[in-house]
Design an enzyme around this catalytic site. Sequence first.
Site, PDB file in Angstrom:
ATOM      1  N   GLN A 441       0.991  -1.316  -0.069  1.00 26.89           N
ATOM      2  CA  GLN A 441      -0.037   0.034   0.004  1.00 26.89           C
ATOM      3  C   GLN A 441       0.915   1.154   0.133  1.00 26.89           C
ATOM      4  OE1 GLN A 441      -1.971   1.385   3.526  1.00 26.89           O
ATOM      5  NE2 GLN A 441      -3.910   0.992   2.449  1.00 26.89           N
ATOM      6  N   SER A 444       1.098   6.283   2.789  1.00 24.83           N
ATOM      7  CA  SER A 444       1.744   7.167   3.834  1.00 24.83           C
ATOM      8  C   SER A 444       2.875   7.771   3.006  1.00 24.83           C
ATOM      9  CB  SER A 444       2.098   6.505   4.917  1.00 24.83           C
ATOM     10  OG  SER A 444       1.014   5.941   5.575  1.00 24.83           O
ATOM     11  N   SER A 476       4.769  -1.530   4.035  1.00 26.08           N
ATOM     12  CA  SER A 476       5.023  -3.052   4.462  1.00 26.08           C
ATOM     13  C   SER A 476       5.293  -3.966   3.229  1.00 26.08           C
ATOM     14  CB  SER A 476       4.061  -3.481   5.326  1.00 26.08           C
ATOM     15  OG  SER A 476       3.754  -2.914   6.410  1.00 26.08           O
ATOM     16  N   GLU A 560     -19.910  -6.596   4.404  1.00 26.12           N
ATOM     17  CA  GLU A 560     -18.774  -6.818   5.179  1.00 26.12           C
ATOM     18  C   GLU A 560     -18.677  -8.208   5.773  1.00 26.12           C
ATOM     19  OE1 GLU A 560     -18.178  -3.597   7.905  1.00 26.12           O
ATOM     20  OE2 GLU A 560     -18.745  -2.020   6.355  1.00 26.12           O
TER      21      GLU A 560
END
Length: 692
Positions: A441, A444, A476, A560
Amino acid sequence: MSIGISEEHVELAATLRKWASSLGGTELTRTAEEDAHATFAEAWSAAQEMGITTIALPEAAGGGGGTVLDVAVALEACAHELVPGALLGPAVASLLLGSSEHAATLAEGAVVGLALGDVVWDAPQATHVLLATPGDAWVLAPREAVELDLAAPGLDLTRRFGTVRLVDDAAAVAVPGLTTARVRRAAVTLAAAEASGLARWCLATAVDYAKVREQFGRKIGSFQAIKHLCAEMLEHAETVTSLAWDVANAADAGDDAQWTYASDVAGALAFDAALEVAKSCIQVLGGIGFTFEHDAHFYYRRASALRGLLGSSDAAALRLASRAAAGERRRLDVDLEGRDEALRPEARDTAARIAALPDAERRAALVDSGYLTPHWPTPYGLGADAVRQLVIDQELTRAGVERPDLVIAGWALPTILEHGTEEQRERFVRPSLLGELVWCQLFSEPGAGSDLASLRTRAERVEGGWRLSGQKVWTSVAHRADWGICLARTDPEAPQHRGITYFLVDMRNSEGIEVRPLREMTGEALFNEVFLDDVFVPDGCVVAEPGDGWRLARTTLANERVAMASSRLGTSTERAVELAAAGLGEADLVKVGRAVALSTVCSLLGVRTVMRSLAGRGPGPESSVAKLLGVRSRQEGSELVVALQQDRLVVPDEQLRADLWEMLSTRCLSIAGGTTQVLRNVAGERILGLPR
C-alpha cells in the site's frame, strides 16, 4: 446504545428509559437528601407496577418468566435515569430465590434487603433480609427477626443502607445451596447492568454538553483534548456494556463455571470503568459539573458506591488469573436460532473435502469454493450473509482448515471489485486470492501519514497514462510486492480531499521505482521507503475515475466480513497466563488477571458486532472501540510478559527473545493504520458527533 441487541430488547430499553425518566429520580433524591429513613416509596410502587424486579421470577409464582438478560436491560434503563431506592437488591434476590419457595413472596412485593457482610441494602424499606449465618449458610429472615441499624445518608444519596444482626434464628428460613460466592456473583451480574446505565448517561451528557458549550469562540467538542476524553469515555462505556451483556448471558446459560468466569471479568473491569466515565463527565462539564444542582455528581456517587459494594477489582482479577492458569476461558458462542440448519450440511461437506487435500492444494480449493472470502460477491465469493459466513467459519475451524491471510490484498481487492473495470477484476482478483500476486500500500508519505489528504506525490497526464513522482514511506512488504495500490494527486488546484486518484502500480516491472528497507526497532526490515521517479502507470491501471481516490481509499464492501471471535486470548495474554501457571506473586497475578479481562472484552466486542449483524442492524461503535482496545491489549500484554520475567530479559533464552520481539513489534500497532490519537478523533466525530 444499550446492553440489548435484539429488536425486543432495544424497544424494552427505550420504553423503560422513558418511563423511568418520568419518575424524576434526582428530584426525589434531593427531597430526601437528609432523611435516613427514606424509602422512595413512589419509585418503588411504580417499579412494582412495571414488574421490574420480578421480571425473571417464574410465571407460576407471579413473575414475568423472563431471562437474566431481560432484567439487565431493565436495570440499565432504570440506572440511566437514576431511579432511587430499592431496585437492585430485590432484583438480585429474585434471581437467587426465583426457584425457591420464597418466589411468591417476592412477587407479592416483598423488599428483600441484601446483606453482603454486615451492610444491608435498602434497610429502611426491607420487609425481609437475605443474609449469611456461620458456615456460609444463607437464610431469608423477616424484618422482625433481625435488628437493623439505619445509617445516615452516605455517598450514594439515591439509596439507603444499614447494618444487620440476626436476633431470632428460629424465624429465619434456610435457602439450600446458596453460598456467598453465588450471592456475590448474582450481585455483580445485575450491578454491572446498572454500571452500564450510569456510564451511558454520563457519556451522553458529556457529549451533548461538548457540542454546545463554547470557549475561545469554538464549541469545546472541537478541541482535540475534549474529543479524546469523550472517545476514551466511549471505550469505557462500551467495555461496561459488553461485560454486563456477557455476564447476564452467562447467567442465563446455566453453566456455573462460565458464569463465574464472566462475573470475574466483569468484577475486574466494569465498576472501575463506569467510575472513570462518571469522573470524565464531570471534567467535560467543568464548573457546572461540580455543582450540587447538576445531576452528574449523583451518577458519580452511585458509581463509586457500586464499586465499594461489589468488592475489590483486584480480588476479581486475582481469581480470574487463577482460573485462566487452570485452563478456563470464556466460551463465546452465538445462537443462530436454527437459521444455520439448512446451511450446515453443505458447509461441513465442503470443509471436509478441503481438509482432505494436501496443504499445497487447499488455498486453490478455498478460492474455487468461495470459502476464502465468502462475503465477497460471486464469482470470487458467495455473497454470503452473516449467518452463512459464521457457519462456514465454524465448519472450517471444525475441519482444521486455516485461511491464508490476504494482508494488503484484503484492502486492495474490495476496491477493485467495487470500483474497478471487469478487465481489472479478471487480471488481479483471482491471482491475488491464490497468492500469486503480493500487494503493498503506497499511501503514507513523510508529510502525510494519517493525514492522507495532505499527500504530495503527484501524477501528471501523459499519452496513454500517467507519470507518478514522489516518496512513500512505512510501506510494508514493498521489497517483495508485485503490485501496489497508490494514491497520487492529479489535480493540484482541487481542494485537499479532491484531486486524488487511485492507481495500481506494477512494482516488479515499472522503471523509476526504488525501494529502500527501513530497519525497525525489532532489528528487522518489514517497512520500506519507496521512491517514485517518473513512474509510468497506464490508464488501464487507474481505478474508477481521476479524482475519485479519496472516496476509493475509504471503500469497504457493503457486505462486510463477519467473523466469530475466538475464546483464545491474545498471543501475549496467553503467554502471561502461561507464566502465571508456572508461579507468580499475588501482585503479578492481579496484573495477569486484568490482561485476561481486557483480552476477553476485545472478543466480546467482536461477538456483539456479529450479533448486531445477525439482527440486521447497522454497525455500532463496537468495531471502532475494538480496534482501540485491541491495540491496548496487545501492547500492554506484551509489555507485561516482559516485565514478569524481570532481570532475565537482559540474558534472554530463546523463548524470552520471542517475548522481547513481540513487545518491540507491537509498538507499531498504535501508529499503523491510523494512530490511536487520530482514531480517537474519528470516533469523536463520526460516532459521537462532536464538531470538527
